[in-house]
Design a protein around this motif. Structure first.
Motif, PDB file in Angstrom:
ATOM      1  N   TRP A  58      34.125  38.939  39.210  1.00 21.51           N
ATOM      2  CA  TRP A  58      34.381  37.871  38.243  1.00 21.51           C
ATOM      3  C   TRP A  58      33.556  38.097  36.988  1.00 21.51           C
ATOM      4  CZ3 TRP A  58      37.833  34.041  39.906  1.00 21.51           C
ATOM      5  CH2 TRP A  58      38.153  34.106  41.269  1.00 21.51           C
ATOM      6  N   VAL A  59      34.037  37.583  35.861  1.00 22.31           N
ATOM      7  CA  VAL A  59      33.272  37.569  34.620  1.00 22.31           C
ATOM      8  C   VAL A  59      32.588  36.212  34.527  1.00 22.31           C
ATOM      9  CG1 VAL A  59      33.353  37.682  32.115  1.00 22.31           C
ATOM     10  CG2 VAL A  59      34.849  39.159  33.468  1.00 22.31           C
ATOM     11  N   LEU A  60      31.250  36.202  34.597  1.00 17.40           N
ATOM     12  CA  LEU A  60      30.495  34.954  34.619  1.00 17.40           C
ATOM     13  C   LEU A  60      29.936  34.652  33.237  1.00 17.40           C
ATOM     14  CD1 LEU A  60      28.554  35.498  37.965  1.00 17.40           C
ATOM     15  CD2 LEU A  60      30.761  34.366  37.612  1.00 17.40           C
ATOM     16  N   ASP A  61      30.220  33.454  32.733  1.00 12.38           N
ATOM     17  CA  ASP A  61      29.706  32.990  31.450  1.00 12.38           C
ATOM     18  C   ASP A  61      28.634  31.950  31.735  1.00 12.38           C
ATOM     19  OD1 ASP A  61      29.179  31.837  29.003  1.00 12.38           O
ATOM     20  OD2 ASP A  61      31.263  31.914  28.330  1.00 12.38           O
ATOM     21  N   ASP A  62      27.365  32.382  31.696  1.00 10.74           N
ATOM     22  CA  ASP A  62      26.270  31.465  32.033  1.00 10.74           C
ATOM     23  C   ASP A  62      26.125  30.345  31.021  1.00 10.74           C
ATOM     24  OD1 ASP A  62      25.669  32.929  34.275  1.00 10.74           O
ATOM     25  OD2 ASP A  62      24.230  34.216  33.250  1.00 10.74           O
ATOM     26  N   GLU A  63      26.407  30.658  29.764  1.00 12.23           N
ATOM     27  CA  GLU A  63      26.229  29.647  28.728  1.00 12.23           C
ATOM     28  C   GLU A  63      27.195  28.481  28.904  1.00 12.23           C
ATOM     29  OE1 GLU A  63      26.355  29.261  23.831  1.00 12.23           O
ATOM     30  OE2 GLU A  63      26.359  31.237  24.804  1.00 12.23           O
ATOM     31  N   ASN A  64      28.456  28.813  29.190  1.00  7.15           N
ATOM     32  CA  ASN A  64      29.470  27.766  29.373  1.00  7.15           C
ATOM     33  C   ASN A  64      29.676  27.392  30.833  1.00  7.15           C
ATOM     34  OD1 ASN A  64      30.208  27.590  26.557  1.00  7.15           O
ATOM     35  ND2 ASN A  64      31.212  29.593  26.810  1.00  7.15           N
ATOM     36  N   GLU A  65      28.951  28.085  31.723  1.00  3.95           N
ATOM     37  CA  GLU A  65      29.031  27.843  33.159  1.00  3.95           C
ATOM     38  C   GLU A  65      30.469  27.953  33.675  1.00  3.95           C
ATOM     39  OE1 GLU A  65      27.145  24.120  34.002  1.00  3.95           O
ATOM     40  OE2 GLU A  65      25.139  24.889  33.594  1.00  3.95           O
ATOM     41  N   THR A  66      31.107  29.079  33.336  1.00  2.46           N
ATOM     42  CA  THR A  66      32.471  29.326  33.792  1.00  2.46           C
ATOM     43  C   THR A  66      32.556  30.692  34.453  1.00  2.46           C
ATOM     44  OG1 THR A  66      33.115  30.287  31.661  1.00  2.46           O
ATOM     45  CG2 THR A  66      33.480  27.916  31.965  1.00  2.46           C
ATOM     46  N   ALA A  67      33.593  30.870  35.265  1.00  2.00           N
ATOM     47  CA  ALA A  67      33.877  32.157  35.908  1.00  2.00           C
ATOM     48  C   ALA A  67      35.325  32.511  35.637  1.00  2.00           C
ATOM     49  CB  ALA A  67      33.623  32.075  37.405  1.00  2.00           C
ATOM     50  N   GLU A  68      35.550  33.678  35.042  1.00  2.00           N
ATOM     51  CA  GLU A  68      36.894  34.117  34.714  1.00  2.00           C
ATOM     52  C   GLU A  68      37.310  35.251  35.640  1.00  2.00           C
ATOM     53  OE1 GLU A  68      38.808  32.636  32.565  1.00  2.00           O
ATOM     54  OE2 GLU A  68      37.249  31.252  31.886  1.00  2.00           O
ATOM     55  N   GLY A  69      38.576  35.231  36.023  1.00  2.00           N
ATOM     56  CA  GLY A  69      39.047  36.326  36.841  1.00  2.00           C
ATOM     57  C   GLY A  69      40.011  35.877  37.932  1.00  2.00           C
ATOM     58  N   PRO A  70      40.130  36.680  38.975  1.00  2.00           N
ATOM     59  CA  PRO A  70      39.355  37.894  39.257  1.00  2.00           C
ATOM     60  C   PRO A  70      39.578  38.977  38.199  1.00  2.00           C
ATOM     61  CG  PRO A  70      40.541  37.158  41.214  1.00  2.00           C
ATOM     62  CD  PRO A  70      41.077  36.389  40.061  1.00  2.00           C
ATOM     63  N   ALA A  71      38.462  39.551  37.735  1.00  2.00           N
ATOM     64  CA  ALA A  71      38.535  40.592  36.724  1.00  2.00           C
ATOM     65  C   ALA A  71      38.748  41.960  37.338  1.00  2.00           C
ATOM     66  CB  ALA A  71      37.246  40.592  35.902  1.00  2.00           C
ATOM     67  N   GLY A  72      38.365  42.102  38.592  1.00  2.00           N
ATOM     68  CA  GLY A  72      38.530  43.375  39.279  1.00  2.00           C
ATOM     69  C   GLY A  72      38.298  43.205  40.763  1.00  2.00           C
ATOM     70  N   TYR A  73      38.465  44.297  41.492  1.00  2.00           N
ATOM     71  CA  TYR A  73      38.351  44.235  42.941  1.00  2.00           C
ATOM     72  C   TYR A  73      37.601  45.451  43.475  1.00  2.00           C
ATOM     73  CZ  TYR A  73      42.041  40.724  42.462  1.00  2.00           C
ATOM     74  OH  TYR A  73      42.755  39.619  42.106  1.00  2.00           O
ATOM     75  N   VAL A  74      36.928  45.244  44.583  1.00  2.00           N
ATOM     76  CA  VAL A  74      36.370  46.353  45.349  1.00  2.00           C
ATOM     77  C   VAL A  74      37.453  46.747  46.353  1.00  2.00           C
ATOM     78  CG1 VAL A  74      34.550  47.119  46.900  1.00  2.00           C
ATOM     79  CG2 VAL A  74      34.034  45.485  45.069  1.00  2.00           C
ATOM     80  N   VAL A  75      37.949  47.983  46.243  1.00  2.00           N
ATOM     81  CA  VAL A  75      39.098  48.405  47.055  1.00  2.00           C
ATOM     82  C   VAL A  75      38.699  49.553  47.969  1.00  2.00           C
ATOM     83  CG1 VAL A  75      41.474  49.237  47.004  1.00  2.00           C
ATOM     84  CG2 VAL A  75      40.648  47.717  45.192  1.00  2.00           C
ATOM     85  N   ASP A  76      39.075  49.431  49.219  1.00  2.00           N
ATOM     86  CA  ASP A  76      38.852  50.476  50.216  1.00  2.00           C
ATOM     87  C   ASP A  76      40.114  51.335  50.252  1.00  2.00           C
ATOM     88  OD1 ASP A  76      37.989  51.957  52.318  1.00  2.00           O
ATOM     89  OD2 ASP A  76      37.669  50.299  53.689  1.00  2.00           O
ATOM     90  N   LEU A  77      40.114  52.420  49.520  1.00  2.00           N
ATOM     91  CA  LEU A  77      41.298  53.271  49.418  1.00  2.00           C
ATOM     92  C   LEU A  77      41.478  54.111  50.683  1.00  2.00           C
ATOM     93  CD1 LEU A  77      40.815  54.431  45.728  1.00  2.00           C
ATOM     94  CD2 LEU A  77      42.452  52.724  46.565  1.00  2.00           C
ATOM     95  N   ASP A  78      42.735  54.386  51.022  1.00  2.00           N
ATOM     96  CA  ASP A  78      43.051  55.101  52.258  1.00  2.00           C
ATOM     97  C   ASP A  78      42.411  56.484  52.324  1.00  2.00           C
ATOM     98  OD1 ASP A  78      44.557  52.955  52.980  1.00  2.00           O
ATOM     99  OD2 ASP A  78      46.490  53.863  52.460  1.00  2.00           O
TER     100      ASP A  78
END
Length: 231
Positions: A58-78
């Motif tokens: 996630w992209v975390l915005d501490d100033e505005n206290e928001t979380a945007e996303g999911p921006a990406g993933y941890v993927v277990d490729l075959d």
């Protein structure tokens, strides 16, 4: 969230399970991929590779206290050892029948090691009783006659009858197991031998619970009463 008026402050408490519930709801709302979802990489170095989602970023915005996303993933490729971080716009959902959750560090070219290995031989009733006595704090409770009866039994079965805890601050957890041994080739109420095991833990992370044996439910209740008595 909890307000403390006397101190003029507000506390925000977030546990892992609560964060997980919120994360799952946001991902569903935004049409994202959940843990263990099957995905295919559509661009980049791993284009065309398939795998399983292990975590989301996630992209975390501490100033505005928001979380945007999911921006990406941890993927277990075959076909790649370990996991890779993939941007969300480089993934698309896909399906297949390959193994969904494998041991860490192995490739998904088949089931996990040992899946089709032959099962170990079933313990005899005498061996089963020996294991119970070995972990018990009071093995002398089982008389010699019951030893001989169990050794001659045809089958052994285990049931969980109860699992409870006493309230704080004197928290004790007890679990009641019933071990019963079928004496004949076919089951009958009067053709079985019973043995009860009360497993007692003194705190949540007790790695060495105490195992007490009992010969009847009346004895079980006495063991529980003794173990939960407040000093």
């Amino acid at each position: 969230m909890r307000q403390v008026p006397a101190l003029g402050i507000t506390l925000e408490i977030c546990t892992h399970w609560a964060a997980g519930v919120v994360q799952k709801a946001i991902i569903t709302e935004r049409g994202g991929h959940h843990t263990h979802d099957r995905v295919e990489v559509t661009a980049g170095v791993f284009e065309g590779q398939r795998g399983y989602v292990r975590d989301s970023g996630w992209v975390l915005d501490d100033e505005n206290e928001t979380a945007e996303g999911p921006a990406g993933y941890v993927v277990d490729l075959d076909d790649v050892e370990g996991t890779e971080d993939i941007d969300a716009d480089q993934l698309q959902a896909c399906t297949d029948l390959r193994w969904a959750d494998r041991p860490a560090g192995t490739l998904k070219d088949g089931p996990p090691p040992g899946l089709n290995a032959p099962l170990s031989p079933r313990k005899t009733c005498a061996e089963d009783l020996a294991e119970i006595l070995d972990r018990a704090s009071n093995p002398e409770t089982v008389p010699d006659e019951l030893h001989r009866t169990v050794a001659a039994a045809k089958e052994h079965h285990h049931l969980e009858l109860d699992w409870q805890a006493s309230p704080s601050p004197h928290r004790v957890t007890w679990r009641v197991l019933q071990h019963w041994y079928q004496l004949g080739a076919h089951y009958a109420d009067d053709q079985r031998a019973d043995l009860f095991e009360v497993v007692v833990t003194r705190h949540l992370h007790d790695s060495e619970p105490v195992h007490h044996l009992a010969l009847s439910m009346e004895d079980v209740e006495a063991v529980i009463a003794r173990c939960t008595a407040v000093d």
